[in-house]
Every structure is written in structure tokens, then in C-alpha cells.
Design an enzyme around this catalytic site. Sequence first.
Site, PDB file in Angstrom:
ATOM      1  N   ASN A 187       0.844  -1.185   0.000  1.00  0.00           N
ATOM      2  CA  ASN A 187       0.000   0.000   0.000  1.00  0.00           C
ATOM      3  C   ASN A 187       0.876   1.230   0.000  1.00  0.00           C
ATOM      4  O   ASN A 187       2.090   1.139   0.189  1.00  0.00           O
ATOM      5  CB  ASN A 187      -0.990  -0.005   1.180  1.00  0.00           C
ATOM      6  CG  ASN A 187      -0.290   0.036   2.521  1.00  0.00           C
ATOM      7  OD1 ASN A 187       0.597   0.850   2.750  1.00  0.00           O
ATOM      8  ND2 ASN A 187      -0.696  -0.849   3.427  1.00  0.00           N
ATOM      9  N   SER A 245       1.143   3.775   1.996  1.00  0.00           N
ATOM     10  CA  SER A 245       1.666   4.387   3.222  1.00  0.00           C
ATOM     11  C   SER A 245       2.849   3.639   3.810  1.00  0.00           C
ATOM     12  O   SER A 245       3.809   4.233   4.260  1.00  0.00           O
ATOM     13  CB  SER A 245       0.555   4.480   4.271  1.00  0.00           C
ATOM     14  OG  SER A 245       0.065   3.196   4.584  1.00  0.00           O
ATOM     15  N   CYS A 246       2.790   2.287   3.813  1.00  0.00           N
ATOM     16  CA  CYS A 246       3.843   1.552   4.520  1.00  0.00           C
ATOM     17  C   CYS A 246       4.606   0.587   3.632  1.00  0.00           C
ATOM     18  O   CYS A 246       5.519  -0.080   4.096  1.00  0.00           O
ATOM     19  CB  CYS A 246       3.263   0.791   5.714  1.00  0.00           C
ATOM     20  SG  CYS A 246       2.197  -0.587   5.260  1.00  0.00           S
ATOM     21  N   GLY A 247       4.233   0.471   2.374  1.00  0.00           N
ATOM     22  CA  GLY A 247       4.992  -0.417   1.497  1.00  0.00           C
ATOM     23  C   GLY A 247       4.656  -1.869   1.733  1.00  0.00           C
ATOM     24  O   GLY A 247       3.523  -2.242   1.988  1.00  0.00           O
ATOM     25  N   CYS A 296       4.753  -5.158   3.840  1.00  0.00           N
ATOM     26  CA  CYS A 296       4.822  -5.398   5.278  1.00  0.00           C
ATOM     27  C   CYS A 296       5.468  -6.749   5.588  1.00  0.00           C
ATOM     28  O   CYS A 296       4.975  -7.793   5.172  1.00  0.00           O
ATOM     29  CB  CYS A 296       3.426  -5.340   5.873  1.00  0.00           C
ATOM     30  SG  CYS A 296       2.635  -3.738   5.640  1.00  0.00           S
TER      31      CYS A 296
END
Length: 259
Positions: A98, A100-102, A104
Amino acid sequence: MEPTSTKLITRWTDTEPIQIEDELVVEEPLEIRVGQQSLIVVMRTPGHDFELAAGFLYTESLITSGDDIEIIAYCDEEDSEGLDLDAESGWQRNFHANASCGLCGKMTIESVRQQVQPLNSGFHANQGVFYKLNDQLRKAQSVFEKTGGLHAAGLFDEKGELLIIREDIGRHNAVDKVIGHALLADLVPLEQHILMVSGRASFEIVQKALFARIPIIAAVSAASTLAVDLAEEGNLTLIGFMRGQSMAVYSCPERVHRE
């Protein structure tokens, strides 16, 4: 697709609301396929999609050079926003990202250590070079200027000259676009360069720089503990709070010289 789109919004100024057209950054999914098999769906800002795909494959150790990619093309299916790559890739993992955080939890320091050697670059730069990076990056952010909603990554040479800038709603995507551009232009390894990123410095940003052999990262904001740990393991100079004429050097400070 364009990187921005206009929407009618209600803006309040003091006690008065007015309706105006506002320019927003576009966030859209992009499916990356290798040999017509789905690899990842990335939430990204449209633009430089081929570079994004190439950079992602390279910094995830799914390819070893630009020569492993034979073709990058948009998928033919209607109503499908995707890329298909014909590549020599030994990938066995599926990813989801995503903005925002790449990605995970897909790589640990140990797994990165096994795949990439620590940097041995003797590259260094004077403090004055670093002090001018942020202003150059900010002035080159044309889409951010319109929307206020994008991250940026810039590649600089030893004199602090901006060579490549890419913007995206995800800072990790912006880095992949920069590295992908360099990979497709046969410029990797980037052992005599500095990577500047807006926002914070995360584990993933350091990982990508290590694969591209970039010896110095400068970030506008702070670095995470895991990013610092990986930078120390990889002999990479990690700098945070790069604003004006001040900075915090978290690892390998010997690459920063006094003028």
C-alpha cells in the site's frame, strides 16, 4: 493516466465556506505481472510505471540486472491497470503493497544480509553538499507544488547536483522509480551517489539503497531503529532531519567531511 485530478471541494476560510476546484494527487492500483503471472498490486501515483516495476524487481532481489528484463508493457485486458514483464526472474513470493507503509514484513535484516554484501564504497561528500539537497529536491517537486500530497526521491552526484527526481504517493515507490530509471539506463551500481527522500527513513528505503549500492541516504525526517540497524550492518551512511544547515548522522559518519 495523469498524476493529478481536480475535485470540487468546500474550503473554509475563517467563518466563510466557498466551493472551489482543488487539485488532488491520484492514487491507483497497478498490478505487476511476470510472465502473465501476478506478482504484486501496488498502490501508486501514475507515471514512470515501467521504472517502478523494474526498480521493485531489482530491489527485491527478483532480478540481478536490467538485462534480466526483456520486455515491459501494459497489459492488454480491458479495465485492467497493469504491467506485464518478460523477465528472467526466479521469484517465488507474492506481495501486497500500500502507499503508506509499502510491503509489510517481507524481509528481515538477516535475509538482506544473505542477499547483498555490505558497502565498501570510499565515497564521501562535504557537509555543504548535504545542506543544499533539501532545497533542490523541494524545488523540483512539481506535482507536490500543485497538490501538497506527494513524497519524492532524488538521486544526487558527489557535487550535490540533482540527476533524477521521482514523485509518488508512496516514498518507497518514488525510490523504486529512481532506481528503476538508473537500472534501465544501465547506471547501476550507484556507488558515487546520494539518495534523498522526503519524510522518514525506513528499513525498506535502506534495503533498496543497499541493493542499488547507494552509499548515502539523506531523509527530511527521522530514521527508524530498524533502518539504522540495517544501515550499520550494510556500512551505509544514514542521515535524518536533513533541514537547512543541520542534520543527524545515524551511521557511518566518516562519509561526511568538514569543508
